[in-house]
Design an enzyme around this catalytic site. Structure first.
Site, PDB file in Angstrom:
ATOM      1  N   LYS A  66       5.613   5.768   4.647  1.00 15.37           N
ATOM      2  CA  LYS A  66       5.102   7.141   4.580  1.00 15.37           C
ATOM      3  C   LYS A  66       6.205   8.176   4.376  1.00 15.37           C
ATOM      4  O   LYS A  66       5.947   9.247   3.824  1.00 15.37           O
ATOM      5  CB  LYS A  66       4.295   7.474   5.840  1.00 15.37           C
ATOM      6  CG  LYS A  66       2.982   6.701   5.938  1.00 15.37           C
ATOM      7  CD  LYS A  66       2.152   7.155   7.130  1.00 15.37           C
ATOM      8  CE  LYS A  66       0.865   6.357   7.233  1.00 15.37           C
ATOM      9  NZ  LYS A  66      -0.011   6.854   8.306  1.00 15.37           N
ATOM     10  N   ASN A  87       0.679  10.007   3.043  1.00  8.55           N
ATOM     11  CA  ASN A  87      -0.170   8.824   3.121  1.00  8.55           C
ATOM     12  C   ASN A  87      -1.174   8.749   1.966  1.00  8.55           C
ATOM     13  O   ASN A  87      -1.963   7.811   1.895  1.00  8.55           O
ATOM     14  CB  ASN A  87      -0.912   8.761   4.465  1.00  8.55           C
ATOM     15  CG  ASN A  87      -2.079   9.710   4.528  1.00  8.55           C
ATOM     16  OD1 ASN A  87      -2.008  10.824   4.019  1.00  8.55           O
ATOM     17  ND2 ASN A  87      -3.169   9.287   5.156  1.00  8.55           N
ATOM     18  N   ASP A 103      -3.729  12.195   6.983  1.00  9.37           N
ATOM     19  CA  ASP A 103      -3.770  11.917   8.425  1.00  9.37           C
ATOM     20  C   ASP A 103      -3.955  13.229   9.179  1.00  9.37           C
ATOM     21  O   ASP A 103      -4.705  13.312  10.149  1.00  9.37           O
ATOM     22  CB  ASP A 103      -2.462  11.266   8.891  1.00  9.37           C
ATOM     23  CG  ASP A 103      -2.357   9.805   8.496  1.00  9.37           C
ATOM     24  OD1 ASP A 103      -3.401   9.176   8.252  1.00  9.37           O
ATOM     25  OD2 ASP A 103      -1.223   9.295   8.429  1.00  9.37           O
ATOM     26  N   TYR A 219      -7.832   2.353  16.748  1.00  6.28           N
ATOM     27  CA  TYR A 219      -9.292   2.206  16.644  1.00  6.28           C
ATOM     28  C   TYR A 219      -9.737   0.749  16.766  1.00  6.28           C
ATOM     29  O   TYR A 219     -10.927   0.461  16.764  1.00  6.28           O
ATOM     30  CB  TYR A 219      -9.795   2.787  15.315  1.00  6.28           C
ATOM     31  CG  TYR A 219      -9.191   2.126  14.099  1.00  6.28           C
ATOM     32  CD1 TYR A 219      -9.789   1.015  13.507  1.00  6.28           C
ATOM     33  CD2 TYR A 219      -7.999   2.603  13.549  1.00  6.28           C
ATOM     34  CE1 TYR A 219      -9.221   0.401  12.408  1.00  6.28           C
ATOM     35  CE2 TYR A 219      -7.429   1.995  12.443  1.00  6.28           C
ATOM     36  CZ  TYR A 219      -8.042   0.899  11.876  1.00  6.28           C
ATOM     37  OH  TYR A 219      -7.476   0.285  10.787  1.00  6.28           O
TER      38      TYR A 219
END
Length: 257
Positions: A66, A87, A103, A219
């Site tokens: 990134k 990103n 993001d 997540y």
């Protein structure tokens, strides 16, 4: 053609997400609507990738590229410039490569929704950001734009970086009574290491109550050990899935899908 670049992509969320999105929109592979995974051993391979795939119109970028992708781009969106991380890349018809950071968009929109739904009067407390990596920078800029004060904490006092102006302390020296929003930007607790969690002291975890908001960028699993610790004490919790969907949709908008 679209895709994702990174080092290890076997557990990629993006390919499934965008392939399903193309299907729902009736955008067929025959028309060029494909999403591929491009594993690069080193970022210098990016130039060959672009040369060998002239139909590429957009790319997502993940760990560990990134930051290192930036010198290979022609322009940066102002937000990506502030975060110093990219990103999402849009490739124009003339070959111009523009870097964005979605993001930031995914996190900011999901945090606003989370705080507003759980706290109708707005959020006037200070946030604590756990970790100082690339994701933490997007979180930092989003909090600045939401006028939420924050501090960082990392595992080592030696992790202070020049582009930040903040106080960094070992986890054990933090008093979380000063912070009602705690954001985990580290991979601690991510599958398969689901028993891991940020090393705040047990005394700190015991202070969490219904006045706290815990946000975990992880997540998978859906509820990390960090979030479980908060939920068991009555805290409001959210994982990184909504942020993930938000950043993907923001990338699709940038690409004009």
């Amino acid at each position: 053609m679209f895709g994702l670049i990174g080092k290890k992509l076997s557990h990629s969320f993006s390919k499934k997400y965008f392939t399903e999105k193309f299907q729902k929109l009736n955008l067929s592979p025959k028309e060029g609507y494909m999403y591929e995974l491009f594993e690069l051993d080193k970022i210098e391979e990016f130039e060959n990738l672009i040369r060998e795939n002239p139909i590429l119109k957009g790319l997502n970028v993940t760990i560990p590229y990134k930051k290192s992708i930036i010198p290979f781009l022609d322009k940066l969106d102002p937000v990506a410039q502030r975060i110093e991380a990219v990103n999402t890349i849009k490739i124009e018809k003339d070959g111009t490569k523009i870097g964005y950071n979605t993001d930031y968009i995914g996190f900011k929109s999901s945090l606003e929704k989370f705080l507003y739904q759980k706290s109708k009067t707005g959020f006037k407390e200070t946030a604590l950001i756990l970790g100082t990596g690339g994701a933490a920078q997007a979180v930092k800029i989003a909090l600045e734009d939401l006028n939420i004060k924050f501090d960082f904490v990392s595992s080592s006092i030696n992790q202070i970086q020049d582009n930040f102006t903040y106080q960094t302390l070992p986890y054990s020296e933090i008093d979380i009574t000063n912070y009602k929003l705690i954001i985990n930007t580290t991979p601690l607790g991510m599958y398969p290491n689901i028993d891991d969690f940020p090393p705040l002291s047990e005394e700190n975890y015991s202070k969490i109550d219904a006045n706290y908001f815990l946000y975990d960028l992880v997540y998978n699993p859906e509820e990390t050990a960090f979030l479980t610790k908060g939920k068991n004490k009555g805290a409001k919790i959210i994982n990184g899935l909504e942020m993930l969907h938000g950043q993907a949709e923001a990338a699709a908008d940038i690409w004009g899908i």
